[in-house]
Design an enzyme around this catalytic site. Structure first.
Site, short mmCIF file in Angstrom:
data_model
loop_
_atom_site.label_atom_id
_atom_site.label_comp_id
_atom_site.label_asym_id
_atom_site.label_seq_id
_atom_site.Cartn_x
_atom_site.Cartn_y
_atom_site.Cartn_z
N ARG A 66 -4.12 13.14 9.35
CA ARG A 66 -3.14 13.61 8.37
C ARG A 66 -2.95 12.56 7.28
NH1 ARG A 66 0.93 17.21 9.01
NH2 ARG A 66 0.89 17.09 11.28
N THR A 71 -0.68 7.71 -2.84
CA THR A 71 -0.88 6.35 -2.32
C THR A 71 -2.17 6.28 -1.50
OG1 THR A 71 0.54 6.83 -0.42
CG2 THR A 71 1.58 5.77 -2.30
N THR A 76 0.81 -1.22 0.00
CA THR A 76 0.00 0.00 0.00
C THR A 76 0.84 1.27 0.00
OG1 THR A 76 -0.13 -0.37 2.37
CG2 THR A 76 -2.03 -1.01 1.08
N GLU A 108 -8.75 0.26 6.10
CA GLU A 108 -10.04 -0.43 6.20
C GLU A 108 -11.23 0.48 5.92
OE1 GLU A 108 -7.43 -2.91 8.89
OE2 GLU A 108 -9.44 -3.57 8.50
N LYS A 140 -4.57 8.71 11.13
CA LYS A 140 -5.56 7.74 11.58
C LYS A 140 -5.50 6.40 10.85
CE LYS A 140 -9.17 10.88 13.32
NZ LYS A 140 -10.54 11.39 13.05
#
Lengths: 776, 330
Positions: free
Chosen positions: A660, A666, A482, A737, A733
């Protein structure tokens, strides 16, 4: 230092910028080494032979034909595999290991689930091993298996706890049933979900190398090298420092690589037995039955509301399939408990044992199915009282977390609704369902809220700054593909005042500072905070050197009066007084300076436990005073061909408030990926288990459908700027998901708006859509 | 269930005769063209071939369109035929059926002859852990009462309800295509594709009327007005790269507001590509209206025998057929 990492927001900073992937070149040129790509000297290949039946006993295993094949080194079964110090076959063992499943194959003659491994064949080449594995002859005494909670023979029971003890089987807040009974509006809806499999592009793999009788290196396809190391330490009974786990690159995980599954330890035991390194990669078919799945489940939401649509009560029940040993169920109820201002809440979990392996967490565990239920029911409520779906959500907006009665650390959900509606063109939506047409197609617009907790987490990192302006930064995290390599390089660049190309970020190795599993959306926040803290440690060490160095402009300054700006140590009050770190270090004859940092993170659902976000003067939340979640909204337009039952998603907007954002590119990709993951779960993904054999009938990527490009429109992603001072040093954060939470509901809500048909059985395949039209 | 890699011998045939002779000599031999089905089947240990005879060097090529019809060499690749201007223009149903198949990568490899012999996607056939009469005669058919959503409603038997997987075959059966077969003696025969396939009956493992050693060398399609005005419609679980839930291949010759000839076949619903002459007969002489299409389509499903999870195909087949007919006259 200042209380905020302000330098991240300065012009010329790298954090937040759409930096291209630092590992992109390695990946596209094939230089990036995945866990089954380490050509160790003397490497051998392991292949699992698996059971055709789902229940019964092994009567006899004849390995002679397999063993006679050329190149075969060993055929290992429950009869001759080296014994372990500890297995997960008893509850204490399972707990000590942290095993995802309370049973390890090849420890007995019993068969509990279809495709359970019965032997591991080791040969000099993969082809030899594959062939020999077909020659292992096993005689079974077969018994009639139970296939799911829907099986007439299945026995439902009420577990005390589910999800490995993390979720109570029954929870109550207020008098939910009483409030429901006296509510002006009462809605009941049942939602059905199939089995889903994670299916990362890279199947699970292990390369085990015993470098000495008590020293092991494992190249493992895992989301957490440290968790794997812990599991192996317990099972093998050798000290932790003797076990090294390495994962340099991961081809996706989605949760199935978050635990140490049987094939890993079997490969390690096989390597022990043959005294050579063994590499094992699961076949795609085995991937469906080796690393867990999202369980098949049904859930019912009873929603009570006032006449003007304010929720008075939610009663939720879930029934799902679990394995013969474990009480696993993903905790759907949590998001129903906290997403809206719900004064009364009750949730009950029910399980049935079947002949399946234990299910496990899969991207947004609990939140994915839970959001489908609550967000479709909210849509029902909106139509029932005749208000806009966004309006019903605003009326029930939770200005604090009702499930914990705590304030949010930050929440931008209203902004997400507003911005999403604007980007999507929500105002053009005809409120009436079933009336908007485009030629043959019924057109519908739907939306849903998204939320995901900021889970408790902590990790460490090391930063070594060289006097020549280079740096090595390390943390034992994993990059699922990721972009962890990239975003942490950006954080280190800003924190150390260097350009990204001067920084090497290393991860995926237990020899590096410990980091948590990359799961539960914690990696970006924890690792970035750790690296930020490690950089602060570097600067503090240099400041101490500077203030006692007579040749430094900062000589005799108080350390707390000194700050660092883009690699320059200077006085806060008089920035003209200062010097570059390189000048200081050269004078002091320091080649390098090294700092350590610990990043702590979040308190999401775990409020009450220590949540302490780190940062020298950062606002702390040690008692878990805040509830910490990301929020967002998804907007979906569909075109439904009601005659043929086909649904096409024709427009998509996701707007997220997730703290942030470290890399605009990405992050956007990750939200797109998660939304596509959710669209797949809504429209086509489904693993089908034969009801008589309890065995999957579509365990391959030709028949387990994930979306193809043609299924996906252009997607719009935006982030609401959020500055959360409570979460962690970086205010991150995590977005892994939340990107898929609410997605299936947004699709189903759009389908309802298009057709006037409420479909609650996932996936929404053409047969269901067409038959729903027929039922009218 | 394993991924097997059993040993096999490999030979490249220099001539058709050499290929067919080698095949006849070894009952465990298989021809390999694109290999897109065969290698899957071998890796899944469904078939164990001791010899693969590579036919790719044979000159079974050519896409020729003449006054009498279309001739396609059996080794032409799906993508080349699907995109051939003459096929696109004069036989759109063939082009569309090809381009709705598989993925671009597979279409670039797979041969036309091989496409017609591809194996069913029935999940019980594809996993050697299950019983399957097609794979192991006499072992049983769990699909009858199991996961049969994707399986056939036409031409089924108590032994087998596996769906024929080819899209191309549906289009070709509709257009009354013929296969040219060559045997080891060098003799050729021509067989209508519709007669080439066998219903499963009690012997679902015998899928075609191919004789030992016989090789498909060419496909011929007669020229016809209904071929030029034809269409292939495929309904599936995702927009691309999925097998048909239901498909329809239709061709109409409409003159002066009346249907002069009609060709109709269904895919995804039959154990073999399912031509429906009753529908064709009902359409001829009628006006090409939605009502007439609907009435005719109802005739298509008179013989349907659905199982628990594929009942929807009875309705979907009619709707797909109606839509395909509407598309062709649109």
């Amino acid at each position: 230092m200042d209380s905020e990492p302000q330098f991240f927001d300065q012009p010329g900073g790298y954090v937040g910028q759409p930096l291209v992937r630092v590992d992109g070149r390695e990946k596209v040129t094939g230089k990036a080494k995945y866990s089954a790509e380490f050509p160790l000297p003397g490497l051998t290949y392991g292949v699992l032979a698996t059971s055709p039946i789902a229940k019964g006993k092994i009567q006899r295993i004849d390995t002679s034909a397999a063993a006679r094949e050329p190149g075969v080194i060993a055929v290992l079964t429950h009869q001759n595999l080296p014994k372990l110090a500890k297995t997960p076959n008893d509850p204490q063992g399972k707990k000590d290991i942290g095993a995802p499943m309370g049973f390890l194959p090849l420890t007995s003659d019993e068969i509990f689930y279809a495709a359970q491994p019965v032997a591991i064949v080791v040969a000099d080449t993969l082809d030899h091993a594959l062939h020999a594995a077909t020659l292992v002859k096993v005689t079974y005494q077969a018994a009639q298996p139970i296939a799911s909670f829907l099986d007439p023979k299945a026995e439902l029971f009420d577990p005390q706890k589910v999800q490995d003890g993390k979720q109570d089987g029954h929870t109550r807040r207020g008098d939910a049933k009483g409030a429901l009974a006296s509510s002006a509006i009462q809605l009941t809806a049942t939602y059905n979900h199939p089995v889903y499999n994670h299916n990362p592009m890279e199947p699970g793999s292990t390369t085990a190398h015993w470098e000495a009788p008590d020293r092991l290196t494992v190249y493992e396809s895992t989301q957490g090298v440290t968790r794997t190391q812990s599991a192996l330490t317990a099972m093998l009974g050798i000290p932790r420092e003797q076990i090294r786990v390495v994962t340099k690159y991961l081809g996706g995980g989605f949760g199935c690589k978050g635990s140490c599954w049987p094939h890993t330890i079997l490969t390690i035991q096989a390597a022990k037995a043959v005294n050579r390194p063994v590499q094992l990669m699961l076949t795609r078919k085995q991937q469906f039955t080796s690393m867990g799945h999202r369980e098949d489940q049904t859930q019912t939401v009873q929603l009570g509301a006032t006449a003007d649509g304010k929720i008075t009560s939610i009663v939720h029940t879930k029934t799902s399939t679990t394995s013969p040993w474990d009480n696993y169920a993903e905790s759907n109820s949590k998001i129903l408990d906290m997403l809206y201002a719900t004064p009364n809440f009750e949730a009950t979990y029910q399980l049935a044992r079947a002949n399946v392996m234990t299910s496990t967490f899969m991207r947004a565990p609990g939140e994915a199915p839970g959001s489908f239920a609550i967000e479709c029911s909210m849509d029902d409520l909106a139509y029932r009282i005749g208000v806009d779906p966004i309006e019903i959500r605003l009326r029930n907006h939770a200005d604090h977390d009702y499930s914990t009665n705590k304030p949010w650390s930050s929440k931008s959900l209203k902004q997400c609704y507003a911005r999403g509606a604007e980007l999507f063109g929500w105002s053009k939506r005809n409120p009436r369902p079933g009336v908007t047409r485009d030629g043959r197609y019924l057109v519908g617009m739907g939306m849903a809220s998204a939320s995901y907790p900021v889970h408790n987490s902590q990790g460490t990192a090391r930063a070594r700054l060289y006097a020549d302006g280079h740096a090595v930064v390390q943390s034992g995290a994993t990059d699922l593909g990721t972009g962890t390599y990239t975003v942490i390089t950006q954080v280190a660049a800003d924190a150390l005042g260097l350009p990204p190309e001067k920084i090497r970020f290393e991860l995926g190795d237990t020899n590096l500072p410990t980091a948590p599993n990359s799961g539960g959306s914690v990696a970006a926040g924890t690792v970035s905070s750790s690296v930020y803290m490690a950089a602060q440690d570097v600067w503090q060490k240099l400041i101490k050197v500077a203030v006692v160095d007579k040749k430094s402009p900062l000589f005799k300054a108080k350390p707390e009066d000194v700050t660092v700006e883009k690699g320059r140590l200077q006085l806060k009050k008089d920035p003209s007084k200062g010097e570059r770190f390189a000048d200081l270090m050269k004078r002091a004859e320091m080649t390098d300076v090294e700092g350590m940092g610990q990043g702590k993170y979040g308190s999401g659902y775990e409020t009450g436990r220590s949540g302490s976000p780190a940062g020298p003067n950062n606002n702390t939340d040690t008692a878990g005073e805040h509830s910490m979640h990301s929020f967002g909204a998804h907007f979906c337009e569909v075109r439904v061909d009601m005659d043929l039952g086909t649904i096409r998603v024709s427009k998509w907007v996701s707007v997220m408030g997730a703290g942030r954002i470290l890399n605009a590119q990405t992050a956007r990709s990750q939200i797109i990926g998660g939304a596509i993951f959710g669209i797949g779960s809504a429209l086509m993904e489904e693993t089908i288990r034969d009801p008589h054999f309890s065995r999957y009938t579509n365990a391959d990527l030709a028949n387990y459908h994930v979306p193809v490009n043609a299924d996906i429109p252009d997607m719009t992603v935006e982030f609401v700027e959020e500055n959360d001072p409570f979460i962690n040093a970086m205010g991150v954060k995590g977005i892994g998901e939340i990107s898929m939470v609410g997605v299936a509901a947004a699709v189903a809500n759009a389908v309802y708006h298009a057709t006037g048909k409420r479909l609650r059985d996932l996936p929404l395949t053409p047969d269901k859509v067409m038959m729903a039209g027929l039922a009218s | 269930m394993l991924l097997a890699m059993n040993n096999f011998a490999y030979t490249q045939a220099a001539s058709t005769k050499e290929a067919t002779a080698a095949k006849q000599a070894d009952k465990q031999a298989a021809f390999i063209g694109g290999g897109t089905t065969l290698l899957d089947i071998m890796k899944a240990n469904i078939e164990q071939h001791t010899l693969l005879i590579d036919i790719n060097r044979l000159s079974l090529l050519g896409i020729e369109n003449g006054a009498s019809g279309l001739r396609i060499g059996a080794l032409e690749r799906m993508s080349d035929v699907g995109e051939h201007p003459q096929v696109v223009q004069n036989y759109p149903v063939i082009s569309q059926s090809l381009l709705a198949s598989a993925s671009p990568q597979l279409r670039n490899m797979a041969s036309m002859g091989g496409n017609l012999l591809q194996k069913t996607r029935c999940g019980y056939y594809r996993d050697v852990a299950f019983p399957c009469n097609k794979r192991v005669p006499g072992s049983g058919c769990p699909a009858q009462t199991g996961d049969n959503r994707n399986l056939a409603i036409f031409g089924t038997s108590p032994s087998c309800i596996a769906t024929h997987a080819s899209d191309l075959a549906v289009a070709l059966v509709a257009l009354e295509a013929k296969l040219t077969l060559e045997n080891p003696k060098g003799a050729t025969r021509t067989v209508p594709l519709a007669d080439f396939y066998k219903l499963p009956g009690s012997t679902p493992h015998i899928e075609t009327h191919l004789q030992p050693g016989e090789l498909i060398t060419a496909i011929t399609v007669p020229a016809a007005a209904h071929a030029r005005k034809s269409h292939y419609l495929k309904v599936r679980d995702r927009a691309s790269y999925a097998y048909a839930l239901v498909s329809a291949a239709v061709g109409l010759d409409v003159q002066g507001g009346t249907i002069r000839s009609a060709r109709v076949a269904l895919g995804g619903v039959g154990t073999v590509p399912w031509r429906v002459p009753a529908v064709e007969k009902a359409l001829v002489g009628k006006a090409p209206t939605e009502d007439n299409f609907r009435a005719a389509a109802a005739l298509a499903v008179r013989d349907a025998s659905p199982r628990e999870h594929n009942k929807f195909k009875v309705e979907l087949a009619q709707r797909t057929l109606v839509r395909a007919l509407l598309e062709v006259v649109a």
